[in-house]
Design a protein around this motif. Structure first.
Motif, PDB file in Angstrom:
ATOM      1  N   LYS A   1     -10.970  -6.103   2.752  1.00 33.32           N
ATOM      2  CA  LYS A   1     -11.418  -5.141   3.743  1.00 33.32           C
ATOM      3  C   LYS A   1     -11.523  -3.761   3.111  1.00 33.32           C
ATOM      4  CE  LYS A   1      -9.494  -7.571   7.720  1.00 33.32           C
ATOM      5  NZ  LYS A   1      -8.608  -7.473   8.903  1.00 33.32           N
ATOM      6  N   LYS A   2     -12.489  -2.981   3.565  1.00 32.93           N
ATOM      7  CA  LYS A   2     -12.677  -1.640   3.043  1.00 32.93           C
ATOM      8  C   LYS A   2     -11.619  -0.709   3.633  1.00 32.93           C
ATOM      9  CE  LYS A   2     -16.377  -2.678   0.689  1.00 32.93           C
ATOM     10  NZ  LYS A   2     -16.352  -2.688  -0.794  1.00 32.93           N
ATOM     11  N   ILE A   3     -10.814  -0.140   2.772  1.00 29.86           N
ATOM     12  CA  ILE A   3      -9.761   0.788   3.189  1.00 29.86           C
ATOM     13  C   ILE A   3     -10.147   2.180   2.708  1.00 29.86           C
ATOM     14  CG2 ILE A   3      -7.312   1.362   3.085  1.00 29.86           C
ATOM     15  CD1 ILE A   3      -7.817  -1.249   4.484  1.00 29.86           C
ATOM     16  N   THR A   4     -10.169   3.136   3.599  1.00 28.46           N
ATOM     17  CA  THR A   4     -10.532   4.506   3.242  1.00 28.46           C
ATOM     18  C   THR A   4      -9.277   5.356   3.095  1.00 28.46           C
ATOM     19  OG1 THR A   4     -10.723   5.186   5.561  1.00 28.46           O
ATOM     20  CG2 THR A   4     -12.696   4.271   4.502  1.00 28.46           C
ATOM     21  N   TYR A   5      -9.461   6.497   2.435  1.00 29.93           N
ATOM     22  CA  TYR A   5      -8.332   7.416   2.249  1.00 29.93           C
ATOM     23  C   TYR A   5      -7.848   7.952   3.592  1.00 29.93           C
ATOM     24  CZ  TYR A   5      -5.561  11.322   0.493  1.00 29.93           C
ATOM     25  OH  TYR A   5      -4.536  12.201   0.238  1.00 29.93           O
ATOM     26  N   SER A   6      -8.757   8.178   4.519  1.00 30.93           N
ATOM     27  CA  SER A   6      -8.341   8.681   5.830  1.00 30.93           C
ATOM     28  C   SER A   6      -7.472   7.659   6.560  1.00 30.93           C
ATOM     29  CB  SER A   6      -9.574   9.023   6.676  1.00 30.93           C
ATOM     30  OG  SER A   6     -10.398   7.883   6.857  1.00 30.93           O
ATOM     31  N   GLN A   7      -7.738   6.359   6.359  1.00 27.56           N
ATOM     32  CA  GLN A   7      -6.880   5.334   6.948  1.00 27.56           C
ATOM     33  C   GLN A   7      -5.478   5.384   6.355  1.00 27.56           C
ATOM     34  OE1 GLN A   7     -10.022   2.069   6.357  1.00 27.56           O
ATOM     35  NE2 GLN A   7      -8.777   1.253   8.029  1.00 27.56           N
ATOM     36  N   ILE A   8      -5.395   5.597   5.042  1.00 28.39           N
ATOM     37  CA  ILE A   8      -4.090   5.680   4.395  1.00 28.39           C
ATOM     38  C   ILE A   8      -3.305   6.863   4.941  1.00 28.39           C
ATOM     39  CG2 ILE A   8      -2.931   6.073   2.184  1.00 28.39           C
ATOM     40  CD1 ILE A   8      -5.204   4.588   0.829  1.00 28.39           C
ATOM     41  N   VAL A   9      -3.984   7.998   5.113  1.00 27.36           N
ATOM     42  CA  VAL A   9      -3.311   9.179   5.656  1.00 27.36           C
ATOM     43  C   VAL A   9      -2.853   8.924   7.089  1.00 27.36           C
ATOM     44  CG1 VAL A   9      -3.615  11.597   6.306  1.00 27.36           C
ATOM     45  CG2 VAL A   9      -4.551  10.761   4.143  1.00 27.36           C
ATOM     46  N   ARG A  10      -3.724   8.317   7.879  1.00 21.81           N
ATOM     47  CA  ARG A  10      -3.393   8.070   9.285  1.00 21.81           C
ATOM     48  C   ARG A  10      -2.229   7.097   9.415  1.00 21.81           C
ATOM     49  NH1 ARG A  10      -7.930   6.339  10.579  1.00 21.81           N
ATOM     50  NH2 ARG A  10      -8.890   8.348  11.076  1.00 21.81           N
ATOM     51  N   GLU A  11      -2.191   6.087   8.551  1.00 20.66           N
ATOM     52  CA  GLU A  11      -1.121   5.091   8.590  1.00 20.66           C
ATOM     53  C   GLU A  11      -0.019   5.410   7.593  1.00 20.66           C
ATOM     54  OE1 GLU A  11      -0.961   2.541  10.691  1.00 20.66           O
ATOM     55  OE2 GLU A  11      -2.868   3.049  11.643  1.00 20.66           O
ATOM     56  N   GLY A  12       0.163   6.688   7.280  1.00 18.17           N
ATOM     57  CA  GLY A  12       1.111   7.074   6.241  1.00 18.17           C
ATOM     58  C   GLY A  12       2.535   6.653   6.498  1.00 18.17           C
ATOM     59  N   ARG A  13       2.913   6.535   7.771  1.00 17.75           N
ATOM     60  CA  ARG A  13       4.282   6.138   8.080  1.00 17.75           C
ATOM     61  C   ARG A  13       4.541   4.666   7.788  1.00 17.75           C
ATOM     62  NH1 ARG A  13       7.372   9.604  11.376  1.00 17.75           N
ATOM     63  NH2 ARG A  13       6.273  11.504  11.960  1.00 17.75           N
ATOM     64  N   ARG A  14       3.490   3.908   7.597  1.00 14.01           N
ATOM     65  CA  ARG A  14       3.659   2.501   7.213  1.00 14.01           C
ATOM     66  C   ARG A  14       4.137   2.361   5.770  1.00 14.01           C
ATOM     67  NH1 ARG A  14       3.348  -1.160  11.480  1.00 14.01           N
ATOM     68  NH2 ARG A  14       1.702  -0.533  12.939  1.00 14.01           N
ATOM     69  N   PHE A  15       3.992   3.415   4.975  1.00 11.51           N
ATOM     70  CA  PHE A  15       4.345   3.348   3.561  1.00 11.51           C
ATOM     71  C   PHE A  15       5.794   3.792   3.352  1.00 11.51           C
ATOM     72  CE2 PHE A  15      -0.244   3.594   3.532  1.00 11.51           C
ATOM     73  CZ  PHE A  15      -0.613   2.756   2.494  1.00 11.51           C
ATOM     74  N   ASN A  16       6.489   3.087   2.485  1.00 12.82           N
ATOM     75  CA  ASN A  16       7.794   3.495   1.976  1.00 12.82           C
ATOM     76  C   ASN A  16       7.731   3.345   0.459  1.00 12.82           C
ATOM     77  OD1 ASN A  16       9.725   4.048   4.336  1.00 12.82           O
ATOM     78  ND2 ASN A  16       8.754   2.131   4.927  1.00 12.82           N
ATOM     79  N   ILE A  17       7.398   4.437  -0.203  1.00 12.81           N
ATOM     80  CA  ILE A  17       7.045   4.409  -1.625  1.00 12.81           C
ATOM     81  C   ILE A  17       8.247   4.851  -2.447  1.00 12.81           C
ATOM     82  CG2 ILE A  17       5.436   5.271  -3.365  1.00 12.81           C
ATOM     83  CD1 ILE A  17       3.455   5.816  -1.068  1.00 12.81           C
ATOM     84  N   ASP A  18       8.712   3.968  -3.322  1.00 13.06           N
ATOM     85  CA  ASP A  18       9.895   4.232  -4.143  1.00 13.06           C
ATOM     86  C   ASP A  18       9.543   5.120  -5.330  1.00 13.06           C
ATOM     87  OD1 ASP A  18      11.532   2.555  -2.590  1.00 13.06           O
ATOM     88  OD2 ASP A  18      10.874   0.788  -3.714  1.00 13.06           O
ATOM     89  N   LEU A  19      10.454   6.047  -5.638  1.00 11.64           N
ATOM     90  CA  LEU A  19      10.322   6.809  -6.877  1.00 11.64           C
ATOM     91  C   LEU A  19      10.697   5.967  -8.085  1.00 11.64           C
ATOM     92  CD1 LEU A  19      11.734  10.333  -5.922  1.00 11.64           C
ATOM     93  CD2 LEU A  19       9.362   9.534  -5.924  1.00 11.64           C
ATOM     94  N   VAL A  20      11.614   5.041  -7.905  1.00  8.71           N
ATOM     95  CA  VAL A  20      12.027   4.157  -8.995  1.00  8.71           C
ATOM     96  C   VAL A  20      11.782   2.726  -8.551  1.00  8.71           C
ATOM     97  CG1 VAL A  20      14.418   4.113  -8.174  1.00  8.71           C
ATOM     98  CG2 VAL A  20      13.921   3.496 -10.530  1.00  8.71           C
ATOM     99  N   SER A  21      11.256   1.923  -9.450  1.00  4.31           N
ATOM    100  CA  SER A  21      10.886   0.548  -9.111  1.00  4.31           C
ATOM    101  C   SER A  21      11.882  -0.423  -9.739  1.00  4.31           C
ATOM    102  CB  SER A  21       9.469   0.251  -9.624  1.00  4.31           C
ATOM    103  OG  SER A  21       9.121  -1.084  -9.374  1.00  4.31           O
ATOM    104  N   LYS A  22      12.619  -1.124  -8.874  1.00  2.00           N
ATOM    105  CA  LYS A  22      13.604  -2.087  -9.349  1.00  2.00           C
ATOM    106  C   LYS A  22      13.647  -3.288  -8.421  1.00  2.00           C
ATOM    107  CE  LYS A  22      16.701   1.118 -11.766  1.00  2.00           C
ATOM    108  NZ  LYS A  22      16.640   0.443 -13.075  1.00  2.00           N
ATOM    109  N   LEU A  23      14.218  -4.374  -8.921  1.00  2.00           N
ATOM    110  CA  LEU A  23      14.508  -5.554  -8.129  1.00  2.00           C
ATOM    111  C   LEU A  23      15.987  -5.877  -8.261  1.00  2.00           C
ATOM    112  CD1 LEU A  23      11.444  -7.841  -9.044  1.00  2.00           C
ATOM    113  CD2 LEU A  23      11.771  -6.542  -6.938  1.00  2.00           C
ATOM    114  N   LEU A  24      16.496  -6.668  -7.346  1.00  2.00           N
ATOM    115  CA  LEU A  24      17.904  -7.049  -7.379  1.00  2.00           C
ATOM    116  C   LEU A  24      18.028  -8.480  -7.869  1.00  2.00           C
ATOM    117  CD1 LEU A  24      17.567  -4.773  -5.093  1.00  2.00           C
ATOM    118  CD2 LEU A  24      19.757  -5.608  -4.249  1.00  2.00           C
ATOM    119  N   PHE A  25      18.763  -8.694  -8.969  1.00  2.00           N
ATOM    120  CA  PHE A  25      19.063 -10.042  -9.424  1.00  2.00           C
ATOM    121  C   PHE A  25      19.969 -10.708  -8.389  1.00  2.00           C
ATOM    122  CE2 PHE A  25      17.664  -8.319 -13.463  1.00  2.00           C
ATOM    123  CZ  PHE A  25      17.076  -9.407 -14.088  1.00  2.00           C
TER     124      PHE A  25
END
Length: 669
Positions: free
Chosen positions: A205-229
């Motif tokens: 599906k075509k996703i626009t930048y305005s959609q990302i801004v509008r749905e910004g609360r859906r994102f939880n973006i980590d500063l550090v990327s890790k997984l748990l063993f």
């Protein structure tokens, strides 16, 4: 505010990163009075997670070069003659070379506002995969409180109370999992095994930048990327301390490899190996034989003693493994350096990978829903439950050192209040350049991408994937890629969040952009060539370098008193073992006789002496002489008496329910 803060504590903690939060929780759990402050307006420090708008604010803040040299220094008047001050840094300098790019029409987002509070999301992800509970060793009822809303990822300031979200119920594994045997390949706990065969690519599906801004609360973006063993130190600590009830987790469902310009799925468990169509029957036997050897390699020293000085890659060549098997083992199972890691290091990493298989699924890894930034907040919540006091947006100007004893005795905050304590925990970013003159820091290169499809489309089921891309050229490090789907509660529907991490050799963009160009389409739509159409399209990206202060010895810092302990920021490793080890070491140095993060008492197991509890204090029952007499008209009063007599041993939630029933029955009389 500061006037209301007590002036004396046992432990003062500066910074809310993962190591500091674990230490604070352990200290509060052992009965110490803890003050936990942070100059930032969010929890987690460099371990934090942001919504999209929050990340844009963070980017802007770190791209600005503000000079704080002219700020008032009245706090120096509070230092006595027999004391000296160790000034602390007033600006976080751990983030450098921040560059963000929008690959869509950014002008179309002008005037677009982020959507308001989202409805509370169900525990089931978009794919129908259920969250994983870490409390797998025992049966427990499902937690009835809802999941926290995404906007609670950026907590507000709290003084003397629990961190933001601590008072809310946080879904703590609505389906208690059962630990599966190491040899099982199917995903337990409501997960679905990924299909190994590829399916035709569907038009994203075509996703626009305005959609990302509008749905910004859906994102939880980590500063550090890790997984748990699944059998790592952090998982063990979460279970032991019962902090796991504050969070939910999702299995990493796929281990991928990048070989000969293609992304392939790596078979991990026994069933995966024998169901794989990528390997011949001979290769399957060779792989199983080698993995079986790695599980108990210590019992067969004659197999590797002659190769201890060799690299793990050279050792694999002596095992008569095919090039494809060597690639899978080196980059996707052991995940070690091809040129630097020795044989023993590779064998240990392979054994750890294999031992973690099967506990919660067919891969060794778990990912916390709503992002890695949830984990520090969970430990902050435990600290607050046991009396810790929290205060964000609270800068500290200096450490006050007694000249006679050489020990730190207090801090001075930006309000000019002196707060005394016996021990001080300081995040590395708080230390000034003069204190860190002799410290040699490493750097981590990071990139975060928002894309429109997965790097490997196998089936409609959403996937959490980990991919190790071998070095692009000699001397470069391998790049770890973690791809998250929307069911992890870290991105909006129909998008993927991709994290790239490697030790720095140059700026983050110079280190990671070649890998991004190999895996993704970064061209504008009009310039896209046919071969690029098959790749996921990057919608937005950010690159930055983060300081890696792990492994720095305390004596490297200049002039620090013995009762001041330094916690490092995130390291470049995939797991969190370094942070847990550091926190436990610091706690044991301060309180050698105390247990580290023991499990909190279960309210249902607490037995109170009836003689010591006044009825009016408990509020649970009436004195014997004032108990209502049973009514002959019905059983309502009798039921109330039974309820009143059986209140002991119930949890607070059950008590509230029963009291409500009592009120309803009495009202019906």
């Amino acid at each position: 505010m500061a006037d209301n803060l007590p002036s004396e504590f046992e432990v003062v903690v500066l910074g809310t990163g993962l190591p500091e939060s674990i230490v604070a929780a352990a200290c509060a759990r052992s009965g110490q009075r803890v003050l936990h402050v942070d100059s930032r307006n969010y929890y987690g420090g460099n371990w934090a997670s942001f919504s999209f708008s929050g990340l844009l604010s963070w980017i802007k803040e770190n791209q600005q070069k503000t000079d704080l040299g002219d700020e008032c220094e009245d706090w120096k008047k509070l230092i006595l003659e027999d004391e000296e001050a160790i000034p602390l840094s007033r600006k976080d300098k751990t983030i450098q070379h921040v560059e963000d790019f929008c690959f869509g029409d950014q002008d179309s987002a002008e005037g677009v506002e982020e959507a308001g509070a989202l409805p509370k999301l169900p525990v089931l992800g978009a794919s129908g995969a259920k969250g994983v509970s870490l409390e797998s060793e025992k049966e427990c009822p499902a937690v009835e409180s809802p999941c926290p809303e995404p906007e609670s990822r950026e907590p507000e300031q709290a003084t003397g109370t629990e961190p933001a979200g601590a008072t809310e119920g946080n879904g703590a594994g609505t389906t208690p999992g059962t630990e599966s045997s190491p040899g099982e390949s199917t995903l337990e706990l409501g997960q679905t095994e990924a299909a190994p065969s590829e399916t035709p690519t569907q038009e994203p599906k075509k996703i626009t930048y305005s959609q990302i801004v509008r749905e910004g609360r859906r994102f939880n973006i980590d500063l550090v990327s890790k997984l748990l063993f699944s059998r790592g130190l952090l998982i063990d600590l979460l279970i032991k301390s019962n902090v796991s009830r504050y969070a939910e987790f999702k299995n990493a469902t796929r281990i991928l490899a990048f070989r000969e310009g293609r992304v392939e799925q790596v078979p991990c468990s026994r069933a995966d190996v024998f169901n794989s169509r990528q390997l011949t029957m001979v290769e399957k036997r060779m792989l199983m034989k080698f993995l079986t050897f790695c599980l108990d390699y210590e019992q067969h020293p004659e197999e590797y003693q002659d190769h201890e000085s060799s690299t793990f890659a050279q050792f694999l060549q002596t095992r008569k493994l095919t090039p494809s098997l060597q690639h899978f083992i080196l980059h996707s199972i052991a995940m070690v350096s091809e040129t630097e890691s020795r044989t023993l290091e590779g064998l240990q990493a392979t054994k750890k990978f294999l031992q973690c298989l099967g506990r919660y699924g067919n891969t060794p890894f778990l990912f916390p829903l709503y992002g890695q930034g949830e984990i520090p907040q969970c430990f902050c919540r435990l600290c607050a439950v046991f009396g810790g006091i929290y205060c964000l947006r609270h800068p500290v100007r200096c450490l006050v050192v007694d000249k006679a004893s050489g020990r730190c005795k207090a801090i001075v905050d930006h309000f000019g209040q002196r707060i005394s304590a016996n021990y001080f925990i300081v995040e590395d970013s708080y230390l000034s350049e003069s204190t860190c003159t002799n410290v040699c820091y490493r750097q981590i290169s990071r990139a975060v991408l928002i894309t429109d499809q997965s790097v490997l489309n196998t089936d409609p089921e959403q996937q959490v994937s980990i991919l190790t891309v071998p070095p692009v050229e000699l001397g470069k490090p391998a790049v770890c890629v973690i791809e998250l789907c929307s069911s992890t509660m870290t991105c909006m529907k129909d998008t993927y969040l991709v994290h790239l991490t490697c030790p720095s050799t140059q700026t983050a963009r110079e280190d990671l952009e070649p890998v991004v160009q190999k895996l993704f389409n970064v061209n504008a739509e009009k310039e896209t060539e046919n071969e690029e159409l098959e790749k996921p399209r990057v919608l937005w990206a950010v690159y930055f370098n983060m300081r890696d202060s792990s492994g720095v010895e305390k004596n490297s810092y200049s002039g620090l008193p013995p009762n001041v302990y330094v916690c490092s920021g995130p390291d470049s490793a995939l797991g969190n073992d370094c942070a847990v080890k550091q926190a436990e070491t610091i706690f044991k140095e301060m309180f050698p006789t105390e247990e580290f993060c023991p499990p909190p008492p279960n309210p249902e197991d607490i037995i109170y002496d009836e003689d010591e509890i006044e009825p009016e204090e408990s509020g649970l029952s009436n004195p014997a002489e004032t108990k209502p007499e049973p009514s002959a008209e019905g059983s309502s009063d009798g039921g109330a008496a039974v309820v009143t007599a059986s209140l002991e041993g119930f949890s607070a939630m059950k008590l509230l329910r029963l009291l409500f029933l009592v009120m309803m029955m009495l009202r019906a009389i």
